[in-house]
Write a protein that holds these residues in place. Sequence first.
Motif, short mmCIF file in Angstrom:
data_model
loop_
_atom_site.label_atom_id
_atom_site.label_comp_id
_atom_site.label_asym_id
_atom_site.label_seq_id
_atom_site.Cartn_x
_atom_site.Cartn_y
_atom_site.Cartn_z
N ASP A 118 92.93 87.56 74.74
CA ASP A 118 91.48 87.62 74.72
C ASP A 118 90.90 86.23 74.99
OD1 ASP A 118 91.26 90.33 74.14
OD2 ASP A 118 91.46 89.98 71.98
N GLU A 119 89.81 86.20 75.75
CA GLU A 119 89.07 84.97 76.00
C GLU A 119 87.64 85.18 75.50
OE1 GLU A 119 89.38 83.53 80.01
OE2 GLU A 119 91.40 84.33 80.23
N THR A 120 87.27 84.44 74.46
CA THR A 120 85.95 84.59 73.85
C THR A 120 85.04 83.46 74.28
OG1 THR A 120 86.92 85.69 71.92
CG2 THR A 120 84.70 84.81 71.67
N VAL A 121 83.84 83.81 74.73
CA VAL A 121 82.83 82.83 75.16
C VAL A 121 81.53 83.17 74.44
CG1 VAL A 121 81.46 81.95 77.08
CG2 VAL A 121 83.88 82.49 77.42
N ASP A 122 80.93 82.18 73.76
CA ASP A 122 79.66 82.38 73.07
C ASP A 122 78.67 81.33 73.55
OD1 ASP A 122 79.94 84.67 71.27
OD2 ASP A 122 81.47 83.49 70.28
N GLU A 123 77.75 81.74 74.41
CA GLU A 123 76.73 80.85 74.96
C GLU A 123 75.36 81.24 74.43
OE1 GLU A 123 78.67 79.80 79.33
OE2 GLU A 123 77.16 81.39 79.18
N ALA A 124 74.52 80.24 74.19
CA ALA A 124 73.13 80.49 73.81
C ALA A 124 72.31 80.79 75.05
CB ALA A 124 72.56 79.28 73.07
N LEU A 125 71.23 81.52 74.86
CA LEU A 125 70.34 81.79 75.98
C LEU A 125 69.62 80.52 76.38
CD1 LEU A 125 69.02 83.89 77.85
CD2 LEU A 125 67.27 84.22 76.10
N PRO A 126 69.71 80.10 77.64
CA PRO A 126 69.05 78.85 78.06
C PRO A 126 67.58 79.06 78.37
CG PRO A 126 70.17 79.82 79.92
CD PRO A 126 70.43 80.74 78.74
#
Length: 202
Positions: free
Chosen positions: A39-47
């Motif tokens: 699994d590759e988890t990515v957590d980005e905030a809304l820009p």
Amino acid sequence: MGRVRKTLTRPAVIAVLVVAIGGMGFGLYWFQPWKLWQDETVDEALPGVVEASVPAAAARPSEPSEPASGPAKPSDPAEQPAVAAPQTLAGGELISHEHATSGTVKLVRLADGSHVLRLESLDTSNGPDLRVWLTDAHVTKGKAGWRVFDDGKHVSLGRLKGNKGSQNYLLPKDVDPSSYNSVSIWCDRFDVSFGAAELTRV
């Protein structure tokens, strides 16, 4: 034992072994089965939240100035920064196609006028050459994901950053988001949709 060794050293047998090993190596590279357990988890905030200060002179008429040593004035709401928030234009829920897939998608216009496609709480399988596609196809529950979304108009927003988490994909400036109806997590290597969402206008 000597007969077996002699057989294995024959040119034809060696050629068959080389082809078999090469084919096995190519198959592993092409299908990459180990990714199903990675699994590759990515957590980005809304820009794109932009603060713009409102000048006090424009917000209210001028007042006599107080001495520098005078008491501090309470903050005036008219002088607080104005926040230009992103606007959600469309969204939808991901459904499963070739692999179990869940999460939500949002088409968002940022304060600077650019657009991003946002995947939130994505949960799907990992796989080779996964892409995020905007398409003009409609999403039908229970329909297989093979060769569905590549028949019509589609645009790739790039490689899937991770098979889990929340992530953003910037739309090219020449892409009109109103021309597309759905989003697909698309496996470009095998021409199949892992999961997709219908975009409903807000």
